[in-house]
Structure formats: C-alpha cells, structure tokens
Design a protein around this motif. Structure first.
Motif, short mmCIF file in Angstrom:
data_model
loop_
_atom_site.label_atom_id
_atom_site.label_comp_id
_atom_site.label_asym_id
_atom_site.label_seq_id
_atom_site.Cartn_x
_atom_site.Cartn_y
_atom_site.Cartn_z
N GLU A 263 -7.67 -21.40 -14.61
CA GLU A 263 -6.91 -22.19 -16.38
C GLU A 263 -8.75 -22.46 -17.44
O GLU A 263 -8.32 -22.66 -18.38
N ASP A 264 -9.43 -22.28 -16.11
CA ASP A 264 -10.69 -22.11 -17.10
C ASP A 264 -10.61 -20.82 -18.03
O ASP A 264 -10.76 -20.87 -19.12
N ALA A 265 -9.84 -19.90 -17.32
CA ALA A 265 -10.09 -18.59 -17.24
C ALA A 265 -9.07 -18.46 -18.90
O ALA A 265 -9.13 -17.05 -19.62
N LEU A 266 -8.41 -19.09 -18.47
CA LEU A 266 -6.70 -19.14 -19.83
C LEU A 266 -7.70 -19.87 -21.56
O LEU A 266 -7.17 -19.24 -22.21
N ALA A 267 -8.27 -20.99 -20.96
CA ALA A 267 -9.42 -20.92 -21.72
C ALA A 267 -10.07 -20.45 -22.54
O ALA A 267 -9.63 -20.61 -23.78
N GLN A 268 -10.68 -20.01 -21.95
CA GLN A 268 -11.44 -18.61 -22.49
C GLN A 268 -10.37 -17.67 -23.41
O GLN A 268 -11.15 -17.18 -24.28
N LEU A 269 -9.90 -17.45 -22.67
CA LEU A 269 -8.72 -16.45 -23.14
C LEU A 269 -7.88 -16.29 -24.03
O LEU A 269 -8.27 -16.12 -25.35
N ILE A 270 -7.62 -18.13 -24.78
CA ILE A 270 -6.61 -18.21 -26.23
C ILE A 270 -7.94 -18.57 -26.34
O ILE A 270 -7.68 -18.09 -28.54
N GLY A 271 -9.23 -18.96 -26.22
CA GLY A 271 -10.27 -18.91 -27.60
C GLY A 271 -10.35 -16.57 -28.09
O GLY A 271 -10.58 -17.71 -29.21
N VAL A 272 -11.06 -16.52 -27.17
CA VAL A 272 -11.16 -15.05 -28.17
C VAL A 272 -9.51 -14.56 -28.87
O VAL A 272 -10.02 -13.48 -29.71
N ALA A 273 -8.35 -15.32 -28.01
CA ALA A 273 -7.16 -14.01 -28.43
C ALA A 273 -6.84 -14.48 -29.67
O ALA A 273 -6.99 -14.41 -31.13
N ILE A 274 -6.68 -16.19 -30.01
CA ILE A 274 -7.48 -16.78 -31.51
C ILE A 274 -8.53 -16.26 -32.54
O ILE A 274 -7.91 -15.63 -33.22
N LEU A 275 -9.31 -15.54 -31.59
CA LEU A 275 -10.49 -15.12 -32.68
C LEU A 275 -10.09 -14.14 -33.08
O LEU A 275 -9.82 -13.54 -33.95
N GLU A 276 -9.80 -13.00 -31.61
CA GLU A 276 -9.02 -11.33 -31.85
C GLU A 276 -7.47 -11.60 -32.92
O GLU A 276 -7.91 -10.55 -33.77
N PHE A 277 -7.22 -12.64 -32.62
CA PHE A 277 -5.86 -12.36 -33.67
C PHE A 277 -6.66 -12.35 -35.67
O PHE A 277 -5.73 -11.79 -36.58
N GLY A 278 -7.08 -13.11 -35.49
CA GLY A 278 -7.69 -13.33 -37.07
C GLY A 278 -8.69 -12.20 -37.76
O GLY A 278 -8.21 -11.69 -38.43
N VAL A 279 -8.99 -11.98 -36.99
CA VAL A 279 -10.06 -10.81 -36.83
C VAL A 279 -8.77 -9.05 -37.54
O VAL A 279 -8.93 -8.49 -38.39
N ILE A 280 -8.15 -9.21 -36.59
CA ILE A 280 -6.80 -7.95 -36.08
C ILE A 280 -5.93 -7.84 -37.38
O ILE A 280 -6.46 -6.88 -38.48
N LEU A 281 -5.70 -9.07 -37.95
CA LEU A 281 -5.15 -9.29 -39.34
C LEU A 281 -5.84 -8.86 -39.96
O LEU A 281 -5.46 -7.48 -41.01
N HIS A 282 -6.97 -8.77 -40.67
CA HIS A 282 -8.33 -8.58 -41.57
C HIS A 282 -8.21 -7.28 -41.67
O HIS A 282 -8.11 -6.37 -42.59
N SER A 283 -8.40 -6.54 -40.39
CA SER A 283 -8.76 -5.55 -40.00
C SER A 283 -7.80 -4.40 -40.82
O SER A 283 -7.52 -3.38 -40.75
N VAL A 284 -6.61 -4.69 -40.49
CA VAL A 284 -5.20 -3.96 -41.07
C VAL A 284 -5.32 -3.45 -42.49
O VAL A 284 -5.17 -2.61 -42.41
N LEU A 285 -5.56 -5.20 -43.07
CA LEU A 285 -5.99 -5.23 -44.17
C LEU A 285 -7.24 -3.73 -44.88
O LEU A 285 -6.37 -3.31 -46.09
N ILE A 286 -7.87 -4.05 -44.46
CA ILE A 286 -8.92 -3.27 -44.76
C ILE A 286 -8.83 -2.02 -44.77
O ILE A 286 -8.73 -1.52 -45.27
N GLY A 287 -8.07 -1.90 -43.62
CA GLY A 287 -7.90 -0.18 -43.61
C GLY A 287 -6.76 0.43 -44.31
O GLY A 287 -6.99 1.60 -45.19
N LEU A 288 -5.36 -0.11 -44.60
CA LEU A 288 -4.92 -0.31 -45.52
C LEU A 288 -5.43 0.00 -47.23
O LEU A 288 -5.07 1.15 -47.87
N THR A 289 -6.09 -0.42 -47.54
CA THR A 289 -7.28 -0.69 -48.57
C THR A 289 -7.62 0.01 -48.73
O THR A 289 -8.12 1.38 -50.02
#
Length: 340
Positions: free
Chosen positions: A177-203
């Motif tokens: 359960e602790d691992a799940l909490a950590q994974l959710i936190g880092v997944a949220i961070l990665e999701f926001g960054v990945i969206l941004h990174s794809v747009l940067i690449g397209l541009t």
C-alpha cells in the motif's frame, strides 16, 4: 494580424538533417538526466554523497513548479485566447479553469487511493506511526515505521512484511500500500511531464525558430529530467517493484523524441499555429499545468519542507541551502521561458 496563420498548412522544413539528429540527441540527454540519479542511487559502484542527491531533489522541485507556471500555464493561456479560436474562447479563462480542474481531480484521486490503502492496512492489522499522513509521506520517499494496532501482533506484522512489503535497515516498513501511494505520486508527475514533452517534440519538429528552440529544449529536458530522476531515485519500493524507477526514467527520455519523430512525419501538413493544433495544445498545456502545480506544491514542497520532521529540526543554514536549491531550479527554468 496579416501574419496570422490559422490554416492547416505545414510547418517549417529547414534544417531537416539536424531535426532528425535532434531525435537522438534529445533522447540521449533526456534519458541520461532522468536515469543517472536512479542508477547512482542504487549502484554500489557509483558513490554519490547524499547531499548531492538532496541538492538535485530540491533543485528538481523548483524546476517542476517553474515548468507548471512558465512553460505550461502561460502558453495555455496564450493558446486558448488565440484569435484563431472562436470568440467564445475569449469570454472565459478556460486555461485557468482546466488547470483548476486537473489539480482538484488529482487531489480526489489521491484521497481515494489513500482510503483504499488505509483500509487494506487495517485488514492486515498494521498502522503507521505518522498517522493519517503516512501514505502521503511515503510518496515523497520517506519510509514510515512499522507498528501494530495490537502489541501481540508484532511478530505477525513482521511476518506480513515478507509477503506484502519489506523492512529496510532501520526497520521501516514498506508495504504494497505504501508502494502504491508512491507509485501514484510519481505516475501523476510523469503524466503531466510526458504530455508536455510530447508537445515540445511536435513543436520542435516544425518550428521556424529551430536552432534557438533546439538548444533551449536540450537544457529544458535535462533540468526537467533531473527533477523527475531525483524523485524516482528516492522511491522506496518492495523488491518486486524495483524496475519501476528505471521504467519511469525510460518513459521520460523517450517521449520528446517520439513527439519530434511524429512532428517530422507530418511536417508538411502539421501547423502548430492552426486552429485545431492551438486548441488541443492549449487544453493539454493547461491540464498538465494543474497536475504539476498540485504535484509541485503538495507532493514535493509541502512534504519536503512542512511535513518533513528532519527538515524541521535542521539548522537554519541547511534550511536556507535547501530553499536556495529549490529557488535556483525555479529561476533557471523560468529563465528558459524567455526563449521557449
């Protein structure tokens, strides 16, 4: 207004060879920045003093927050108020509303995940010494001590460790359960960054200011990768999740190159200033901004400075140094916003 291009024409095709090379250059630099902290933290052959890791961690927190404001929310506002869009888009601050929506959405997701994790821990007869904030604290890389709701269950709890988590050298329990909490936190961070990174690449693949943007994107992705990598490096997970930090750094490193490759594939038809591209980019930038704002202030700064007992007890010079590292990350990433 005569230079306004709201059509579906293609982007710039100059420096074609260098644009192709940028796929591999940015892949290498982004991957190195995100992967090196993870490898160095876990490798016995590479010795990096803990203060250097902490410096990178606080610097990375600043980078994430500046990215949200300067590289996501500001462009989102500009895109969703573009004259290329229908007049209705000018009548309401949609960029801010979308950022608010994503921030609250992530907050609700974390509440649900926390309640599910707490309920499962109670089923195992395990409680955390830090109370209700334990799962959230673990998401920032802090392990929590193993206790039991019944002293007679102590031995049973330590047996549970071997099936549902692990004990570190200090006796701190890391459950699934602790691992799940950590994974959710880092997944949220990665999701926001990945969206941004794809747009940067397209541009980058189609922008007329390629040379300037290319240099800026290299530094941008390296700083951001350092922020993501330092967070991945501080994850404390059971053995079965040991590959997650490497997967996270790999995903970060590959997203901008994928965006560049996709942009090159539609270079003659994709116009980043077109009505549809402007609307889609503005919506994604605004949503990503809300995700990173929540992550930056709540998951990173609040847990590292306000809820971290170690930081509350350190001397003023150490506290000022950590704050200085964070502000340096904010300042450098904000400065990059002058060019991209």
């Amino acid at each position: 207004m005569s230079d306004l291009n709201c059509g579906s024409g293609g982007g710039s095709t100059t420096f074609h060879g260098l644009r192709i090379a940028s796929v591999f250059i940015i892949w290498v630099t982004s991957s190195f920045a995100a992967t090196f902290p993870v490898v160095a933290r876990r490798s016995r052959r590479i010795y990096i003093p803990t203060p250097i890791f902490e410096t990178a961690k606080y610097f990375g927190s600043g980078v994430i927050i500046a990215t949200a404001f300067i590289h996501l929310l500001s462009p989102g506002v500009q895109e969703l108020t573009s004259p290329c869009l229908a007049p209705a888009w000018q009548d309401y601050p949609y960029a801010f509303a979308l950022a608010l929506l994503s921030s609250l959405g992530i907050f609700i997701i974390e509440i649900i995940a926390f309640r599910i994790g707490t309920a499962k821990l109670k089923e195992l007869g395990i409680t955390h010494g830090h109370g209700a904030g334990a799962l959230s604290a673990s998401a920032s890389g802090h392990e929590v001590p193993l206790t039991s709701s019944d002293p007679e269950k102590t031995e049973k709890d330590h047996e549970v460790v071997h099936t549902h988590g692990r004990l570190d050298k200090q006796g701190s329990f890391v459950s699934d359960e602790d691992a799940l909490a950590q994974l959710i936190g880092v997944a949220i961070l990665e999701f926001g960054v990945i969206l941004h990174s794809v747009l940067i690449g397209l541009t980058l693949a189609v922008d007329e200011r390629f040379k300037v943007l290319f240099i800026v994107v290299i530094f941008h992705q390296m700083f951001e990768g350092l922020g993501v990598g330092s967070r991945l490096a501080f994850l404390v997970l059971p053995h079965k999740y040991r590959h997650v930090p490497y997967l996270g750094s790999f995903l970060y490193g590959i997203t901008t190159p994928i965006g560049i490759a996709a942009g090159l594939g539609v270079q003659t038809t994709y116009n980043p200033g077109s009505t549809r591209a402007t609307m889609v980019s503005g919506i994604l930038d605004s949503l990503s901004a809300g995700i990173l704002l929540y992550t930056g202030f709540v998951e990173l700064l609040a847990h590292e400075f306000l809820f971290n007992a170690q930081i509350r007890e350190v001397g003023l010079p150490k506290l000022l140094y950590n704050l200085g590292c964070m502000m340096l990350g904010v300042g450098l990433m904000a400065l990059l916003g002058k060019w991209a």
